[in-house]
Design an enzyme around this catalytic site. Structure first.
Site, PDB file in Angstrom:
ATOM      1  N   LYS A  61      -0.654   1.330  16.720  1.00  0.00           N
ATOM      2  CA  LYS A  61      -1.155   2.429  17.553  1.00  0.00           C
ATOM      3  C   LYS A  61      -1.631   1.898  18.893  1.00  0.00           C
ATOM      4  CE  LYS A  61      -3.340   5.557  15.183  1.00  0.00           C
ATOM      5  NZ  LYS A  61      -4.449   5.910  14.267  1.00  0.00           N
ATOM      6  N   ARG A 131     -10.411   5.238  16.238  1.00  0.00           N
ATOM      7  CA  ARG A 131      -9.240   5.384  15.371  1.00  0.00           C
ATOM      8  C   ARG A 131      -8.816   4.035  14.802  1.00  0.00           C
ATOM      9  NH1 ARG A 131      -5.041   7.813  19.610  1.00  0.00           N
ATOM     10  NH2 ARG A 131      -4.077   8.654  17.714  1.00  0.00           N
ATOM     11  N   GLY A 140      -2.905   8.300   7.650  1.00  0.00           N
ATOM     12  CA  GLY A 140      -3.951   8.964   6.888  1.00  0.00           C
ATOM     13  C   GLY A 140      -4.708   8.060   5.929  1.00  0.00           C
ATOM     14  N   MET A 142      -6.557   5.377   6.650  1.00  0.00           N
ATOM     15  CA  MET A 142      -7.876   4.952   7.127  1.00  0.00           C
ATOM     16  C   MET A 142      -8.455   6.056   8.002  1.00  0.00           C
ATOM     17  SD  MET A 142      -7.058   0.981   7.766  1.00  0.00           S
ATOM     18  CE  MET A 142      -5.580   1.337   8.640  1.00  0.00           C
ATOM     19  N   ARG A 381       5.046   6.323  17.653  1.00  0.00           N
ATOM     20  CA  ARG A 381       5.478   5.230  16.780  1.00  0.00           C
ATOM     21  C   ARG A 381       6.890   5.546  16.306  1.00  0.00           C
ATOM     22  NH1 ARG A 381       1.088   7.174  12.562  1.00  0.00           N
ATOM     23  NH2 ARG A 381       2.131   8.995  11.778  1.00  0.00           N
ATOM     24  N   HIS A 499       0.660  16.055   5.183  1.00  0.00           N
ATOM     25  CA  HIS A 499       0.596  14.783   4.466  1.00  0.00           C
ATOM     26  C   HIS A 499       1.702  14.686   3.425  1.00  0.00           C
ATOM     27  CE1 HIS A 499      -0.976  12.123   1.225  1.00  0.00           C
ATOM     28  NE2 HIS A 499      -1.280  11.370   2.266  1.00  0.00           N
ATOM     29  N   ARG A 677      30.283 -14.480 -19.245  1.00  0.00           N
ATOM     30  CA  ARG A 677      29.298 -15.317 -19.911  1.00  0.00           C
ATOM     31  C   ARG A 677      29.505 -15.277 -21.414  1.00  0.00           C
ATOM     32  NH1 ARG A 677      23.303 -13.567 -20.222  1.00  0.00           N
ATOM     33  NH2 ARG A 677      24.303 -12.323 -21.819  1.00  0.00           N
ATOM     34  N   GLU A 808      19.492 -20.992 -15.661  1.00  0.00           N
ATOM     35  CA  GLU A 808      18.437 -20.043 -16.025  1.00  0.00           C
ATOM     36  C   GLU A 808      17.264 -20.707 -16.741  1.00  0.00           C
ATOM     37  OE1 GLU A 808      20.055 -17.105 -18.773  1.00  0.00           O
ATOM     38  OE2 GLU A 808      21.576 -18.529 -19.435  1.00  0.00           O
ATOM     39  N   SER A 827      25.925 -20.022 -11.680  1.00  0.00           N
ATOM     40  CA  SER A 827      25.418 -18.697 -11.351  1.00  0.00           C
ATOM     41  C   SER A 827      23.956 -18.685 -11.784  1.00  0.00           C
ATOM     42  CB  SER A 827      26.208 -17.618 -12.084  1.00  0.00           C
ATOM     43  OG  SER A 827      25.655 -16.362 -11.779  1.00  0.00           O
ATOM     44  N   GLY A 829      20.882 -17.338 -13.195  1.00  0.00           N
ATOM     45  CA  GLY A 829      20.479 -16.219 -14.043  1.00  0.00           C
ATOM     46  C   GLY A 829      18.994 -15.989 -13.798  1.00  0.00           C
ATOM     47  N   THR A 830      18.693 -15.229 -12.759  1.00  0.00           N
ATOM     48  CA  THR A 830      17.298 -15.172 -12.308  1.00  0.00           C
ATOM     49  C   THR A 830      16.389 -14.370 -13.238  1.00  0.00           C
ATOM     50  OG1 THR A 830      17.951 -13.412 -10.806  1.00  0.00           O
ATOM     51  CG2 THR A 830      17.762 -15.629  -9.886  1.00  0.00           C
ATOM     52  N   ASN A 831      16.963 -13.578 -14.148  1.00  0.00           N
ATOM     53  CA  ASN A 831      16.077 -12.888 -15.096  1.00  0.00           C
ATOM     54  C   ASN A 831      15.402 -13.913 -16.007  1.00  0.00           C
ATOM     55  OD1 ASN A 831      17.035 -10.554 -14.022  1.00  0.00           O
ATOM     56  ND2 ASN A 831      18.346 -10.036 -15.762  1.00  0.00           N
ATOM     57  N   ASP A 832      16.232 -14.744 -16.650  1.00  0.00           N
ATOM     58  CA  ASP A 832      15.656 -15.752 -17.532  1.00  0.00           C
ATOM     59  C   ASP A 832      14.983 -16.872 -16.742  1.00  0.00           C
ATOM     60  OD1 ASP A 832      15.627 -15.345 -20.330  1.00  0.00           O
ATOM     61  OD2 ASP A 832      17.815 -15.273 -20.310  1.00  0.00           O
ATOM     62  N   CYS A 894      23.232 -13.725 -10.681  1.00  0.00           N
ATOM     63  CA  CYS A 894      23.630 -12.563 -11.465  1.00  0.00           C
ATOM     64  C   CYS A 894      22.451 -11.887 -12.154  1.00  0.00           C
ATOM     65  CB  CYS A 894      24.683 -12.963 -12.485  1.00  0.00           C
ATOM     66  SG  CYS A 894      24.121 -14.245 -13.602  1.00  0.00           S
ATOM     67  N   TYR A 914      27.696 -15.699  -3.317  1.00  0.00           N
ATOM     68  CA  TYR A 914      27.710 -14.257  -3.586  1.00  0.00           C
ATOM     69  C   TYR A 914      26.495 -13.848  -4.406  1.00  0.00           C
ATOM     70  CZ  TYR A 914      29.151 -15.385  -8.339  1.00  0.00           C
ATOM     71  OH  TYR A 914      29.172 -15.873  -9.618  1.00  0.00           O
TER      72      TYR A 914
HETATM   73  P1  ADP Z   1      -3.785   8.730  12.046  1.00  0.00           P
HETATM   74  O1  ADP Z   1      -3.492   7.313  12.237  1.00  0.00           O
HETATM   75  O2  ADP Z   1      -4.239   9.067  10.676  1.00  0.00           O
HETATM   76  O3  ADP Z   1      -2.720   9.621  12.559  1.00  0.00           O
HETATM   77  P2  ADP Z   1      -5.207   9.092  14.520  1.00  0.00           P
HETATM   78  O4  ADP Z   1      -6.026   7.930  14.911  1.00  0.00           O
HETATM   79  O5  ADP Z   1      -3.895   9.216  15.161  1.00  0.00           O
HETATM   80  O6  ADP Z   1      -5.066   9.062  12.946  1.00  0.00           O
HETATM   81  O7  ADP Z   1      -6.052  10.372  14.802  1.00  0.00           O
HETATM   82  C1  ADP Z   1      -5.764  11.589  14.243  1.00  0.00           C
HETATM   83  C2  ADP Z   1      -5.758  12.692  15.261  1.00  0.00           C
HETATM   84  O8  ADP Z   1      -6.924  12.710  16.027  1.00  0.00           O
HETATM   85  C3  ADP Z   1      -4.659  12.591  16.295  1.00  0.00           C
HETATM   86  O9  ADP Z   1      -3.503  13.197  15.857  1.00  0.00           O
HETATM   87  C4  ADP Z   1      -5.190  13.359  17.440  1.00  0.00           C
HETATM   88  O10 ADP Z   1      -4.821  14.706  17.332  1.00  0.00           O
HETATM   89  C5  ADP Z   1      -6.658  13.218  17.298  1.00  0.00           C
HETATM   90  N1  ADP Z   1      -7.132  12.312  18.324  1.00  0.00           N
HETATM   91  C6  ADP Z   1      -7.231  10.980  18.255  1.00  0.00           C
HETATM   92  N2  ADP Z   1      -7.676  10.468  19.413  1.00  0.00           N
HETATM   93  C7  ADP Z   1      -7.859  11.502  20.250  1.00  0.00           C
HETATM   94  C8  ADP Z   1      -8.276  11.627  21.595  1.00  0.00           C
HETATM   95  N3  ADP Z   1      -8.580  10.565  22.330  1.00  0.00           N
HETATM   96  N4  ADP Z   1      -8.344  12.857  22.122  1.00  0.00           N
HETATM   97  C9  ADP Z   1      -8.017  13.925  21.386  1.00  0.00           C
HETATM   98  N5  ADP Z   1      -7.614  13.886  20.131  1.00  0.00           N
HETATM   99  C10 ADP Z   1      -7.521  12.682  19.553  1.00  0.00           C
HETATM  100 MG    MG Z   2      -2.096   9.540  14.342  1.00  0.00          MG
HETATM  101 MG    MG Z   3      -3.112  11.494  11.412  1.00  0.00          MG
END
Ligand code: ADP
Ligand code: MG
Ligand code: MG
Length: 945
Positions: A61, A131, A140, A142, A381, A499, A677, A808, A827, A829-832, A894, A914
């Site tokens: 990010k 963030r 989502g 963290m 991203r 999500h 075999r 193996e 060959s 035999g990575t299982n054994d 194999c 192979y």
């Molecule tokens: P995640 O990694 O879970 O997507 P983000 O860090 O992207 O979490 O934050 C989630 C949401 O918070 C973003 O989609 C955005 O809408 C809002 N947000 C984050 N930073 C800002 C900011 N500087 N101004 C306005 N909204 C923000």
């Molecule tokens: Mg985000």
């Molecule tokens: Mg988000």
């Protein structure tokens, strides 16, 4: 592979390799920018300390926010606290580097300057978002805190400055909600179905008589704020901190701590992300989508991430902030509607869409906010996509000349090809089924299973072997384990960026989300739609291509690729998916150096495998043929025989079956090589589980009394059959067992050959530890071959075969130079080899492997993905030892690992000729092998130009 093709491929690779060196140089300069002792990197106003190449240090990010700033995309100014700080924090008992505070202060000042506001100021206050952001996005997993820096005084200042009290109080209540739950840990308690903050909000909405939270007035929100404060005080026993700088400290701490919360750990395990990477923290000036009708917030993909179609794909909400769109608090609108609501911003967004795709040369997943008509980008991203989309997008982008073939190949996660091979519903059965609802098609595919309404119940049912459909109003990161366990996911709320949709796409799960015409009653455990009510445990079917939901189980039929490839169906062959799949496969064949063979035991499997691209058989297991029908009787008879005569009688019967099977297999191979075999029957698999009835039945067939059979079974009993009398040990004790099989193989070969089909049998001796074992067995094989030739009147050159061994047992790998004296091929035999190398029973390890994965002793099941650092070393020793004696020794693998992308890449690096895997994994192996060849040239995903 034809040599001509190989040359062309080499050229192509060379060309891109040259360019890659340039990129590596660019990378180096990025690394040079990473100054020791520098913990904070600022961006904004068209420039930045860092850039997009610095994902390891700044997180994905942070690196991309810097990159966007560098290329002139509007992003609110901010700074990244590096992943190094996270590592430091965990290595030093949760303490920070001494200079960190000062660096943060310095950079707050820079952000203040760019934004023209001041943090904590009572005239023109700057608010911040805090963030998380790891090297790879973990959506989502963290925490994020928005509107930080607000308190009882700042809120008034904000109201006065903007003349918008409603907005100020809305921001305040949002801050309390996030800070309260994330930092002060006041959240829904166990058993509490509803979020306590949402309960307060719902009461306020009801009192005010409005449906949406955007309908609440400044006064309503002021009351909500009071209640939130009381809730936090009441449950945590503490007041939330009024001081903006204390708030910032708390939030930064919380983000670093969230790197080790339960759901982040589960996610890391699932995706093999090392704990040592750590997360960065991004502190950024807030922009506000919640100031009224000319503001809003949204998320979008530059192309459809489910199908890959080149259409702008996303959702937005007017007068909203942050996660509102994703969380499903209100139903978001499809992005196309923005053209009417906010035409100027929509146009700008389209321009940015193109610009970002062109710059990052991949599909982007973006977050944006519009404040009073001004568009701000908050994140970009590379978009996570389904296997279907990955293939479509990669091939389209080559056509659009955005990327090269090599890059397209590197971009498709090899495992995801299996999505294209997964079954779809039988169209007749689907038409006849009862439709109970529909939603957004968020994860393509077809799934039927029993419905469960919680993650825990889904996990439990799946553990019992049930096929599960997880049904939720909306999913959250807490549901992750349930989502992993389920075949399909259905939600009744949320949109295409919810999500559920996001996670399903990434995992390749079938998913229908936001089925608004259906409803769930969690207390009664029912799902209702179209007048039909289903209970927990009832069957439900999801068509994730179109978003249809049906009661009951629907019969499935093969995917379009399978229909085209294996069934030769014309309609399927015209489909875009089939065509792209085939095109991709031809590309991979031009690049890869590893051969790909199949592990197949029947002519039908061999035929399938060849259609999937197999270049021969890497393993056909003589004993697998005997699990069919009554054939097992003769193997049992052979095992139970207590003299040579009895054994000879049984072997005669076995030979008949074998010869017939080998003829079928040789014909199906049509000139391709076959590694066969010799019998390796662990005793318990054949006689360990016989019932009284079976003994009686066998007794009549082989003329041995049931009580004698029981006695013999007792006398043959082994405490540890996996390490017992099996493999070549049988052939050493009873050479006739080896000789009979060789007769069957070579007689079959001679007969098929006589009809004009080339045959190349490679006879493989199993479970060798000592060179001498192979020497003895080779002698038996050669002598038998001489006899067969004599009997058939053939010269040596008229009936050819080679002899080799399976590696193996660790001893064979360690003494590979000695073993190679008697071998024409190895060959692995990575299982054994995994079982014996780790001293870990394949059949018993499932009871404790999960604990090992939880404790991060192992990140993968070593029977599924090769333990490269351990068992891999044995493979490397085997390669070195073998080739030290015979430089051209043919080497293959194999085990199950032959179809696992990471392992395939390892085998490429180890210098094998192979890999061999089951028919349906062959496309995956072909792609992984091509990727390995490219990676050897120093190319990696996103680094080919
Ligand atoms: P995640 O990694 O879970 O997507 P983000 O860090 O992207 O979490 O934050 C989630 C949401 O918070 C973003 O989609 C955005 O809408 C809002 N947000 C984050 N930073 C800002 C900011 N500087 N101004 C306005 N909204 C923000
Ligand atoms: Mg985000
Ligand atoms: Mg988000």
């Amino acid at each position: 592979m034809a040599t001509v093709k190989k040359k062309a491929a080499k050229k192509a690779v060379k060309k891109s390799a040259k360019k890659a060196t340039k990129k590596t140089a660019a990378k180096k300069s990025a690394a040079a920018k990473a100054k020791p002792g520098k913990y904070v990197y600022v961006w904004g106003d068209g420039k930045a300390d860092g850039d997009g190449s610095m994902k390891a240090l700044l997180g994905g990010k942070g690196a991309n926010l810097a990159e966007m700033s560098n290329i002139g995309v509007p992003v609110p100014a901010g700074f990244t606290i590096t992943t190094e700080v996270c590592t430091y924090y965990y290595d030093n008992g949760k303490k920070y580097p001494k200079t960190l505070d000062a660096q943060i202060e310095e950079n707050i000042a820079k952000v203040e300057k760019v934004m023209g506001k001041k943090f904590g100021d009572l005239e023109n206050p700057l608010l911040l978002s805090v963030r998380s952001g790891a090297r790879e996005s973990m959506p989502g997993m963290m925490d994020t805190i928005l509107n930080l820096g607000i308190n009882d005084e700042v809120v008034e200042a904000l109201a006065t400055k903007t003349g918008n009290a409603k907005f100020a109080w809305d921001s305040y209540r949002r801050f309390l909600q996030m800070y309260g739950s994330v930092v002060m840990e006041v959240e829904a308690e166990a058993g509490e179905h509803h979020d306590p903050y949402e309960v307060i909000l719902d009461e306020a909405k009801e009192k005010a008589g409005v449906k949406d939270d955007s309908g609440l007035s400044a006064d309503d929100l002021r009351e909500v704020v009071e209640k939130f404060k009381a809730l936090i005080k009441d449950r945590s026993g503490k007041n939330f901190p009024e001081d903006p700088r204390a708030q910032l400290k708390g939030a930064v701490n919380a983000v670093f701590n969230s790197w080790n919360n339960d759901r982040a750990i589960v996610y890391r395990q699932k995706y093999g992300i090392p704990a040592a990477w750590g997360t960065a923290v991004n502190v950024q000036a807030m922009v506000f989508g919640n100031t009224g009708k000319t503001s809003g917030t949204g998320v979008a993909f530059t192309r459809d991430p489910a199908t890959g179609e080149n259409v702008f794909y996303g959702e937005y909400l007017i007068d909203a902030q942050g996660e509102d769109v994703v969380a499903g608090v209100r139903t978001p609108k499809p992005i196309a509607k923005m053209a009417k609501d906010l035409p100027k911003s929509y146009k700008e967004l389209q321009v940015i869409r193109k610009k970002l795709e062109k710059h990052f040369r991949d599909v982007q997943d973006v977050e944006f906010t519009i404040e009073e008509g001004k568009l701000w980008m908050l994140q970009t991203r590379n978009g996570k996509r389904t296997g279907f989309a990955a293939v479509n997008i990669a091939l389209d982008m080559v056509k659009e000349r955005l990327i090269k073939k090599e890059e397209a190949i590197l971009r498709i996660p090899a495992d995801d090809l299996s999505h294209l091979l997964a079954p779809i519903f039988d169209s007749k059965a689907e038409k006849a089924a009862t439709k109970v609802g529909s939603g957004l098609p968020a994860g393509p595919g077809a799934a039927s299973g029993k419905i469960y309404f919680s993650a825990e119940e889904s996990v439990a049912a799946a553990a019992k072997g049930e096929s599960v459909i997880l049904v939720r109003q909306a999913t959250s990161p807490e549901d992750l384990r349930g989502m992993i366990a389920a075949e399909g996911i259905l939600t009744t709320e949320g949109g295409a960026s919810s999500h559920a949709a996001l996670v399903a796409r990434q995992m390749g799960k079938v998913c229908v989300c936001g089925a608004h015409n259906m409803s769930i009653d969690y207390d009664k455990k029912t799902l209702t739609g179209n007048g039909v009510t289903l209970n927990e445990g009832d069957e439900l079917s999801l068509n994730g291509f179109v978003g249809s939901v049906y009661a009951g189980e629907i019969q499935s039929s093969p995917s379009q690729v399978i229909q085209g490839l294996l069934e030769n169906k014309a309609a399927a062959k015209r489909s875009d998916t089939y065509k792209k799949f085939m095109e991709l496969m031809t590309w991979t064949d031009k690049l890869r150096k590893l051969g790909v063979r199949t592990n197949s035991d029947t002519p039908e499997q061999v035929e399938q495998a060849i259609k999937f691209g197999a270049e021969g058989i890497g393993l056909t297991r003589a004993e697998h043929m005997f699990f069919e029908g009554n054939r097992i009787d003769s193997v049992r008879e052979m095992i139970l025989a207590d003299d040579d005569e009895g054994r000879a009688k049984a072997l005669k019967k076995i030979k008949v079956f074998m010869k017939k099977d080998f003829k079928g297999i040789f014909k199906a191979l049509d000139g391709r090589p076959a590694t066969i075999r010799l019998l390796d029957p662990p005793l318990h698999e054949f006689i360990g589980t016989m019932t009284d009835e079976q003994k009686q039945d066998l007794s009549e067939k082989i003329g041995m009394s049931a009580s004698d059979i029981t006695k013999r079974i007792h006398s043959l009993h082994e405490e540890n059959p996996m390490l017992g009398h099996r493999g070549c040990r049988l052939g050493i004790s009873y050479p006739a067992i080896t000789a009979t099989q060789v007769e069957a193989i070579l007689e079959a070969a001679a007969e098929v050959q006589a009809k004009g089909t080339k045959v190349l049998p490679e006879i493989m001796v199993p479970l060798v530890s000592y060179a001498r074992e192979l020497e003895i067995q080779k002698q038996v094989i050669d002598e038998t071959a001489d006899e067969v030739r004599k009997k058939l009147g053939l010269k040596k050159s008229q009936l050819k075969y080679t002899v080799g061994t399976m590696i193996e047992i660790p001893r064979a790998a360690i003494t590979a130079d000695e073993v190679a004296e008697h071998a024409e091929f190895f060959s692995f035999g990575t299982n054994d080899l995994t079982q014996t190398g780790l001293g870990l029973s394949r059949d018993d390890s499932s009871s404790f492997l999960p604990a090992y994965q939880d404790a991060e002793v192992l990140s993968n099941n070593p029977f599924a993905s090769l333990d490269q650092g351990g068992v891999g070393k044995l493979v490397e020793m085997g390669v070195l030892g073998g080739r030290s004696v015979k430089p051209k020794l043919k080497l293959g693998i194999c085990g199950e690992h032959g179809g696992d992308p990471d392992s395939v890449k390892f085998f490429h690096r180890a210098g094998l000729n192979y890999v061999s895997c089951s028919p349906f994994r062959i496309p995956v192996a072909r792609l992984a092998a091509a990727q390995a060849a490219l990676e050897e040239k120093g190319l990696a995903r996103g680094e080919v130009s």
